[in-house]
Each structure stands twice: as C-alpha cells, then as structure tokens.
Scaffold this active site. Structure first.
Site, PDB file in Angstrom:
ATOM      1  N   LYS A  94       6.084   5.442  -8.511  1.00 28.50           N
ATOM      2  CA  LYS A  94       6.083   4.156  -9.213  1.00 28.50           C
ATOM      3  C   LYS A  94       5.571   4.339 -10.633  1.00 28.50           C
ATOM      4  CE  LYS A  94       4.497  -0.653  -8.638  1.00 28.50           C
ATOM      5  NZ  LYS A  94       3.750  -1.592  -7.775  1.00 28.50           N
ATOM      6  N   SER A 134       5.897  -5.729  -6.238  1.00 27.31           N
ATOM      7  CA  SER A 134       6.327  -5.120  -7.484  1.00 27.31           C
ATOM      8  C   SER A 134       6.902  -3.719  -7.326  1.00 27.31           C
ATOM      9  CB  SER A 134       5.137  -5.075  -8.445  1.00 27.31           C
ATOM     10  OG  SER A 134       4.091  -4.254  -7.920  1.00 27.31           O
ATOM     11  N   SER A 169       2.520  -5.626  -2.595  1.00 25.96           N
ATOM     12  CA  SER A 169       3.571  -5.008  -3.413  1.00 25.96           C
ATOM     13  C   SER A 169       4.159  -3.727  -2.850  1.00 25.96           C
ATOM     14  CB  SER A 169       3.045  -4.736  -4.830  1.00 25.96           C
ATOM     15  OG  SER A 169       2.895  -5.940  -5.530  1.00 25.96           O
TER      16      SER A 169
END
Length: 487
Positions: free
Chosen positions: A79, A154, A178
C-alpha cells in the site's frame, strides 16, 4: 493453471521443491499486471526491473543451498502509505506526489529479510481516508468482480491486486476497517492485527492510536504467513508490544470444536442487508455443526462507535497532517505573496476534499470550547467499548459478525453522501477503537454475484484463534472462489 493464480502456500512449496523459479513466478505476475491493471487500476508504481532482479537473487540463494524464509521469492504488493526506500510513496495524494523515502518502514525491513519480491505500490484513498478508493488523487481502482463497482477502501488497491491475481500477497493499513472492508468487497482474506503487534514505523500516519498495518491474501494460511513475517517488537515504535509470538503456521489447526463463538446482536440489526445477514448466519450454523458453540452477546455502545471513531480519528489526523505545510517536504504552491499565503495555498491545493473535510472536523473538536463536548466524550466512549468487549470475551473465545452491512456499491454512488459512505465502517471501527485483532473472510455471494465477507474478532493477541476458526470455515466451504477474477 498459471502461477499467478496459486496461493502463497502452494507457491512456497513449489519454490522449495524447485518446481518453478521465483523469476518465472515474478514474470507471471508482472505479465498479469500488464494485462489487467489498465482496467483494474490497482498500482500507482510498478517496480518490474527491481522485482525481477530480486527474484534472480532469491533463485541464486536457493541454488546455493541456503535456508530461505517461506516467503522468499513470493511477489508482494505494498500500500502506498508504507515507506519504501528509493521507491515513490505518495499516499495517493498530490501533497506527496514526488516523495521518495530515504528509509524503509519496519515491515519493509522484515519483508526484505524474508526475501519477498516487491512488485510496487498500490492505490488507496488519499492518506487512507475513505471507504471506496475514489479519493485517490491519481486514479480510481475498480472491483475485479465488477468493474463498475468500488473495491472498498482505503486499501482498495491492495484488495483488488490480490483478487485479480496482480499480487500473491499485499500489505494494507487499517484505521477503521480499511483492510477488512475491501477484503470483503473483493472476496479475499484481510487481517487487522492487534494494535501494537505490527510496528507503525514508516507508516504515514492518519490516526496514530488506531492505525495498524496488516496482510491480505487469497487464503487464511497465506495471510498467517504474511503476518508471521511482519509482526514483532520494534525499538523505533514506542507503541510496539513486547510479546512472544508463536509460529502460527507450524501447527496449523482447523478444528473449531469447542470454540465459543459470540454473535453480538447489535451487529445483525437494522441496516444489515438480508443477504449479508443470512450468509453470515449460515456460516455460524456450519461452524456449530463442526462442534463450535454459539453464544449470543451484547455490545450496547456499538450505536455510538461510529461517531466516537470519526471524532478521535479526525482529531488525530488534524494533528498528524499539520506537518504538510509546503516548507520541509511535499507539495508547495507555485505563487504566494507571504508565508501565511504559502501555507494556505499549499495545503488547499495539495489535499483533496475528503482529507480537508477530516482536518477541519478534527480541528473543530479539539478547539477551545468543544474539546470537552466532543473529543473527551469520544474518549470516554472508547473506554466503554473496550470494557464491553472484555465482558463479551468472558463468555466466548471470539465474535462473528458481518464485515460490511452491504456488498460493493457502484463507483460514484455514494461519493456525494458522506454519511452513507461513513456507514460502511459501522461494523469495523469498534475493533480499532478497542485495539483488537479482526479478520475478514469470504462467506458467500449475493444475488449479483458480489462477495460477502464475515468478520471474526478476538481478544488482544488472539490471532492464532482467529486463524484457527477462519481456516476451519475455509475448510468447510472448500476455499474461497476467485475464479471469476482470475480467469
């Protein structure tokens, strides 16, 4: 079957037996990225040459007879809010569009020690603020099950990459769901570890008391392998726990007999779609048939959790994001008359709408006259939620709930309705507020063929129990079906 379609467990065994090479595997995944990512949009940065170079190094070590980590040679995506030395780390924001960290996050050091192959950086909601990956400055990521729908957020890029075969394993971060929410939307496994089990050193901060890095994979054991590699004490992180972590994969147990599984009634009430509720309850009955005991429990403060979460998270975000002022690093406006105007224009132009919304909310609840009315009450609510979880775990070993009230929604459907968007986190934020571990596993599909996720929650440092129950369910259902996205 192509190499990119296999699990990390399968690939690790094949690499150890020299049935394939890391270079062959990495080329297979990179080819998949080249073929699919134009429509998925999971990656912001692909490090193809570097990945192949690392794969060749791992193959050389294996040929020389070196003892290697189970993740050695396995392609992994990261990420884009986790610092990677020499690789651009943007947080999907204009503010950090050209930021190249001079150091690695602790989890990256651990992955390098394990000889994992780093594929690149994955898209996300800007500064990890969002539930759909629509808040990225660069691009929207799409759900591999339906390209008209969101992958969640996210960590949407992390979930979509695993689901589409564009990575074998990925790292995401979870502040209020997330990792688990996008795992549910994309039909993969996602673990939010116990707060402090994985160092936050090198994770670009959103809400420091809630943020936690965690793994995503195609199976429970894959996720356990990744967690095993990244957990542990880090002297750079004062909140990192001193704890004796067992070898989670050594004595793999899928027997759920004797496990007491709590069903919190507040997580199955109004607002949960009938298909989601039925799918999770079917999972509960299947586990009961295998010898687990079902226990009804109550977490009455759940109704206040979402409000408390957004107050605490935004307050911390307001403080953490104050450092982005156009002076030391990050975006700086081109034209300004004085220092104050440079601050204002740099932040106004560098941050997106959702980030500015949360900074403003956080600044408001911390301001004189409102601190006691909002922030202080939210912290009292946090304590109450922690106490209620502790009481619930007196009567059960873990909790089973839906991960998200509904399945994936269409791109653009909720972007202008912030309350509806925030409601996606209603079943996940309590885990972060209480600092507990939680794992989302696929438990079925709705009438549109979209994945449904179930969430297992345990006491602090009970990841082993979560893996046991999740793997038991995986055994019952025959594994998680990603055939539609891996075609």
């Amino acid at each position: 079957m192509e190499l990119y379609q296999l699990t990390a467990e399968q690939l690790s065994a094949m690499l150890a037996k020299k049935e394939c090479s890391s270079e062959e595997l990495t080329r297979s995944v990179l080819k998949r990225i080249e073929q699919k990512d134009g429509e998925i949009g999971a990656y912001l940065t692909v490090c193809g040459e570097e990945a192949l170079k690392k794969a060749a190094e791992v193959d050389a070590k294996r040929a020389a007879g070196e003892q290697l980590h189970p993740l050695a040679g396995i392609p992994v995506g990261i990420k884009d809010n986790i610092c990677t030395r020499g690789i651009r780390t943007t947080c999907a924001s204009r503010m950090l569009e050209n930021f190249v960290p001079p150091y690695d996050a602790f989890v990256m050091e651990k992955l390098h020690q394990a000889d994992a192959v780093i594929l690149g950086k994955l898209n996300m909601d800007e500064f990890a603020m969002g539930s759909s990956t629509e808040n990225s400055y660069f691009q929207k990521t799409k759900n591999p099950f339906d390209l008209d729908r969101v992958p969640g957020g996210s960590s949407g890029g992390s979930a979509a990459a695993v689901s589409a075969g564009e990575a074998v394993l990925t790292l995401g971060s979870d502040t209020g769901g997330s990792i688990r929410q996008p795992a549910s939307f994309c039909g993969v496994v996602g673990l939010k570890p116990t707060y402090s089990a994985v160092s936050r050193y090198g994770l670009v901060a959103f809400a420091s008391s809630l943020d936690q890095i965690g793994p995503m994979g195609r199976s429970v054991k894959d996720t356990a392998m990744m967690f095993q590699a990244i957990c542990g004490r880090d002297p750079h992180d004062a909140t990192s726990a001193v704890h004796d972590y067992p070898d989670y994969t050594a004595n793999w147990n899928t027997d759920v007999k004797g496990l007491r599984i709590g069903l919190p009634k507040e997580y199955f009430g109004d607002g949960i779609s009938a298909e989601v509720r039925e799918s999770v309850m079917k999972m509960a009955e299947e586990l009961k048939n295998r010898g687990a005991e079902l226990v009804e429990v109550s977490l009455p403060s759940t109704d206040y959790a979402l409000a408390a979460y957004y107050i605490i998270a935004c307050a911390e975000a307001s403080s953490n994001l104050a450092r982005y002022d156009g002076v030391r690093y990050g975006y700086r406006t081109k034209e300004f008359a004085n220092l104050t105007e440079m601050y204002e224009k740099s932040r106004s132009e560098g941050f997106g709408a959702e980030v500015k919304r949360r900074i403003m909310l956080g600044t408001y609840v911390l301001s004189s006259g409102y601190y006691d009315a909002y922030y202080k009450k939210a912290k009292f609510t946090q304590i109450r939620i922690q106490e209620e979880f502790a009481k619930a775990f007196d009567s059960c070993d873990l909790l089973l709930t839906p991960t998200v009230p509904e399945t994936s929604f269409r791109i653009g459907e909720n972007i202008d309705d912030q309350i509806k968007m925030y409601m996606n986190d209603i079943l996940t934020v309590t885990v972060n507020i209480a600092g507990l571990p939680g794992i989302s596993v696929p438990c079925g599909f709705d009438g549109k063929g979209l994945p449904i996720g179930a969430q297992l929650i345990g006491p602090k440092f009970s990841e082993g129990t979560l893996f046991r129950c999740a793997a038991g369910w995986e055994e019952i259902c025959g594994g998680f079906d990603l055939s539609r996205t891996l075609a």
